[in-house]
Design a protein around this motif. Sequence first.
Motif, PDB file in Angstrom:
ATOM      1  N   VAL A  10      60.534  13.974  23.762  1.00  0.00           N
ATOM      2  CA  VAL A  10      60.495  15.401  24.082  1.00  0.00           C
ATOM      3  C   VAL A  10      59.128  15.988  23.752  1.00  0.00           C
ATOM      4  O   VAL A  10      58.592  16.815  24.510  1.00  0.00           O
ATOM      5  CB  VAL A  10      61.609  16.154  23.329  1.00  0.00           C
ATOM      6  N   SER A  11      58.541  15.572  22.647  1.00  0.00           N
ATOM      7  CA  SER A  11      57.235  16.107  22.246  1.00  0.00           C
ATOM      8  C   SER A  11      56.158  15.758  23.273  1.00  0.00           C
ATOM      9  O   SER A  11      55.243  16.560  23.519  1.00  0.00           O
ATOM     10  CB  SER A  11      56.841  15.582  20.858  1.00  0.00           C
ATOM     11  N   ALA A  12      56.272  14.585  23.894  1.00  0.00           N
ATOM     12  CA  ALA A  12      55.298  14.203  24.922  1.00  0.00           C
ATOM     13  C   ALA A  12      55.415  15.118  26.132  1.00  0.00           C
ATOM     14  O   ALA A  12      54.404  15.525  26.719  1.00  0.00           O
ATOM     15  CB  ALA A  12      55.507  12.744  25.321  1.00  0.00           C
ATOM     16  N   TYR A  13      56.646  15.461  26.515  1.00  0.00           N
ATOM     17  CA  TYR A  13      56.838  16.390  27.633  1.00  0.00           C
ATOM     18  C   TYR A  13      56.331  17.782  27.274  1.00  0.00           C
ATOM     19  O   TYR A  13      55.763  18.484  28.127  1.00  0.00           O
ATOM     20  CB  TYR A  13      58.308  16.435  28.037  1.00  0.00           C
ATOM     21  N   ARG A  14      56.527  18.173  26.038  1.00  0.00           N
ATOM     22  CA  ARG A  14      55.999  19.482  25.617  1.00  0.00           C
ATOM     23  C   ARG A  14      54.489  19.511  25.721  1.00  0.00           C
ATOM     24  O   ARG A  14      53.897  20.517  26.136  1.00  0.00           O
ATOM     25  CB  ARG A  14      56.478  19.795  24.200  1.00  0.00           C
ATOM     26  N   SER A  15      53.840  18.413  25.352  1.00  0.00           N
ATOM     27  CA  SER A  15      52.387  18.328  25.494  1.00  0.00           C
ATOM     28  C   SER A  15      51.979  18.379  26.960  1.00  0.00           C
ATOM     29  O   SER A  15      50.985  19.006  27.327  1.00  0.00           O
ATOM     30  CB  SER A  15      51.870  17.038  24.849  1.00  0.00           C
ATOM     31  N   THR A  16      52.776  17.719  27.807  1.00  0.00           N
ATOM     32  CA  THR A  16      52.493  17.724  29.239  1.00  0.00           C
ATOM     33  C   THR A  16      52.514  19.146  29.788  1.00  0.00           C
ATOM     34  O   THR A  16      51.614  19.564  30.530  1.00  0.00           O
ATOM     35  CB  THR A  16      53.524  16.858  29.984  1.00  0.00           C
ATOM     36  N   VAL A  17      53.531  19.899  29.422  1.00  0.00           N
ATOM     37  CA  VAL A  17      53.645  21.275  29.907  1.00  0.00           C
ATOM     38  C   VAL A  17      52.537  22.142  29.314  1.00  0.00           C
ATOM     39  O   VAL A  17      51.941  22.992  30.004  1.00  0.00           O
ATOM     40  CB  VAL A  17      55.036  21.849  29.573  1.00  0.00           C
ATOM     41  N   ILE A  66      50.810   8.087  48.201  1.00  0.00           N
ATOM     42  CA  ILE A  66      51.555   7.872  46.970  1.00  0.00           C
ATOM     43  C   ILE A  66      50.641   7.349  45.859  1.00  0.00           C
ATOM     44  O   ILE A  66      49.853   6.420  46.067  1.00  0.00           O
ATOM     45  CB  ILE A  66      52.704   6.862  47.191  1.00  0.00           C
ATOM     46  N   THR A  67      50.777   7.949  44.681  1.00  0.00           N
ATOM     47  CA  THR A  67      50.161   7.429  43.468  1.00  0.00           C
ATOM     48  C   THR A  67      51.255   7.278  42.425  1.00  0.00           C
ATOM     49  O   THR A  67      52.090   8.171  42.268  1.00  0.00           O
ATOM     50  CB  THR A  67      49.080   8.382  42.923  1.00  0.00           C
ATOM     51  N   VAL A  68      51.279   6.138  41.746  1.00  0.00           N
ATOM     52  CA  VAL A  68      52.241   5.928  40.667  1.00  0.00           C
ATOM     53  C   VAL A  68      51.475   5.719  39.369  1.00  0.00           C
ATOM     54  O   VAL A  68      50.279   5.423  39.377  1.00  0.00           O
ATOM     55  CB  VAL A  68      53.166   4.724  40.944  1.00  0.00           C
ATOM     56  N   THR A  69      52.181   5.869  38.254  1.00  0.00           N
ATOM     57  CA  THR A  69      51.546   5.613  36.960  1.00  0.00           C
ATOM     58  C   THR A  69      52.191   4.418  36.290  1.00  0.00           C
ATOM     59  O   THR A  69      53.371   4.127  36.488  1.00  0.00           O
ATOM     60  CB  THR A  69      51.651   6.827  36.020  1.00  0.00           C
ATOM     61  N   THR A  70      51.398   3.733  35.496  1.00  0.00           N
ATOM     62  CA  THR A  70      51.886   2.661  34.635  1.00  0.00           C
ATOM     63  C   THR A  70      51.392   2.948  33.220  1.00  0.00           C
ATOM     64  O   THR A  70      50.538   3.807  33.015  1.00  0.00           O
ATOM     65  CB  THR A  70      51.377   1.282  35.082  1.00  0.00           C
ATOM     66  N   THR A  71      51.928   2.222  32.260  1.00  0.00           N
ATOM     67  CA  THR A  71      51.495   2.418  30.871  1.00  0.00           C
ATOM     68  C   THR A  71      50.556   1.314  30.409  1.00  0.00           C
ATOM     69  O   THR A  71      50.172   1.283  29.239  1.00  0.00           O
ATOM     70  CB  THR A  71      52.705   2.483  29.927  1.00  0.00           C
ATOM     71  N   SER A  72      50.181   0.397  31.315  1.00  0.00           N
ATOM     72  CA  SER A  72      49.266  -0.672  30.938  1.00  0.00           C
ATOM     73  C   SER A  72      48.357  -1.019  32.107  1.00  0.00           C
ATOM     74  O   SER A  72      48.742  -0.903  33.275  1.00  0.00           O
ATOM     75  CB  SER A  72      50.023  -1.923  30.496  1.00  0.00           C
ATOM     76  N   TYR A 101      48.621   5.879  32.623  1.00  0.00           N
ATOM     77  CA  TYR A 101      48.863   7.222  32.074  1.00  0.00           C
ATOM     78  C   TYR A 101      50.043   7.172  31.115  1.00  0.00           C
ATOM     79  O   TYR A 101      51.067   6.545  31.394  1.00  0.00           O
ATOM     80  CB  TYR A 101      49.165   8.214  33.215  1.00  0.00           C
ATOM     81  N   GLN A 102      49.895   7.843  29.976  1.00  0.00           N
ATOM     82  CA  GLN A 102      50.977   7.993  29.004  1.00  0.00           C
ATOM     83  C   GLN A 102      51.416   9.445  28.987  1.00  0.00           C
ATOM     84  O   GLN A 102      50.579  10.359  28.991  1.00  0.00           O
ATOM     85  CB  GLN A 102      50.499   7.596  27.594  1.00  0.00           C
ATOM     86  N   MET A 103      52.726   9.666  28.950  1.00  0.00           N
ATOM     87  CA  MET A 103      53.229  11.030  28.877  1.00  0.00           C
ATOM     88  C   MET A 103      52.593  11.776  27.715  1.00  0.00           C
ATOM     89  O   MET A 103      52.474  11.251  26.615  1.00  0.00           O
ATOM     90  CB  MET A 103      54.748  11.020  28.705  1.00  0.00           C
ATOM     91  N   GLY A 104      52.182  13.008  27.970  1.00  0.00           N
ATOM     92  CA  GLY A 104      51.566  13.839  26.942  1.00  0.00           C
ATOM     93  C   GLY A 104      50.058  13.854  26.997  1.00  0.00           C
ATOM     94  O   GLY A 104      49.420  14.739  26.417  1.00  0.00           O
ATOM     95  N   GLU A 105      49.468  12.869  27.697  1.00  0.00           N
ATOM     96  CA  GLU A 105      48.014  12.838  27.815  1.00  0.00           C
ATOM     97  C   GLU A 105      47.533  13.898  28.807  1.00  0.00           C
ATOM     98  O   GLU A 105      48.303  14.424  29.605  1.00  0.00           O
ATOM     99  CB  GLU A 105      47.557  11.459  28.293  1.00  0.00           C
ATOM    100  N   LEU A 106      46.220  14.179  28.753  1.00  0.00           N
ATOM    101  CA  LEU A 106      45.628  15.048  29.764  1.00  0.00           C
ATOM    102  C   LEU A 106      45.770  14.395  31.129  1.00  0.00           C
ATOM    103  O   LEU A 106      45.726  13.171  31.257  1.00  0.00           O
ATOM    104  CB  LEU A 106      44.150  15.296  29.446  1.00  0.00           C
TER     105      LEU A 106
END
Length: 260
Positions: free
Chosen positions: A74-81, A26-32, A49-54
């Motif tokens: 939504v824009s962050a998810y669009r960047s993710t995809v 398991i790997t989880v992400t945090t924002t800090s 990791y922040q949504m939308g980043e590489l």
Amino acid sequence: MNIFIIGSGWLALPLAEHLNNRAHQITVTTTSTEKSERVNKLGFKALVYQMGELFPDDMLDADVVVFANTCKDVSAYRSTVKNWPRTFKPQVIYTSTTSVYQDNGQDHDEESPSINPEHPTYLIEQTLKPLKANIIRLSGLVGPGFMRQDLIVNSRHPGRFFRKSLAVRNPKNQVNLVHRDDAIGVIISVIDSQLNKQIINASADNHPTKGEYYSYMAKQLDGTILDTTQETSTSGKTINNLKSKTIYTYQHSDVWQMSF
């Protein structure tokens, strides 16, 4: 399996614990960085990791990616995809919400056409379609808190809802809830069943009125009396959970008997 959970909050960390107990990596992400250090102390690998980043390189080895965060950008998810590598094809799960269904007095299964098309979570669902994502629409989440070393998260007890106003909004509408244990159970069942491109509602069986249920739970918790006399301004709805029951047996199917 190698499972990557985007998120490390009230739902994501207990999910990580359950999957870890089943011998998954398991790997989880945090924002800090601060929270990642606290999560690492719990024995989980945590990445900032922040949504939308590489994507972090470690993510690209995942067999399963679960979006279990609270981001509604939504824009962050669009960047993710947009940044999703073409050769990266894990099973994808997104924890959505039954709030995407309209309050029109109907019982909504997964084929219901009565959707709020501008709801940000529904827009995220549509954004994730190219990834063949499974969409798990969760009713209102309730359940206990948890304390892991210096990481403390409060419970979501329905008796504490409406505490600011002490008045139940739309008291004649129906309750739609799911216990966190069952939300986790449905997610794990989707993983075990190796599903793709499915929409699944997760909800308890019964739907008492909000006025009846929340006033009872508040009184049982600490004697608080809620006002249930306000007018009901919407038609409400109920959530049909029959599809989820084809892959999962609920632990807390009765909202009156849930443990917190």
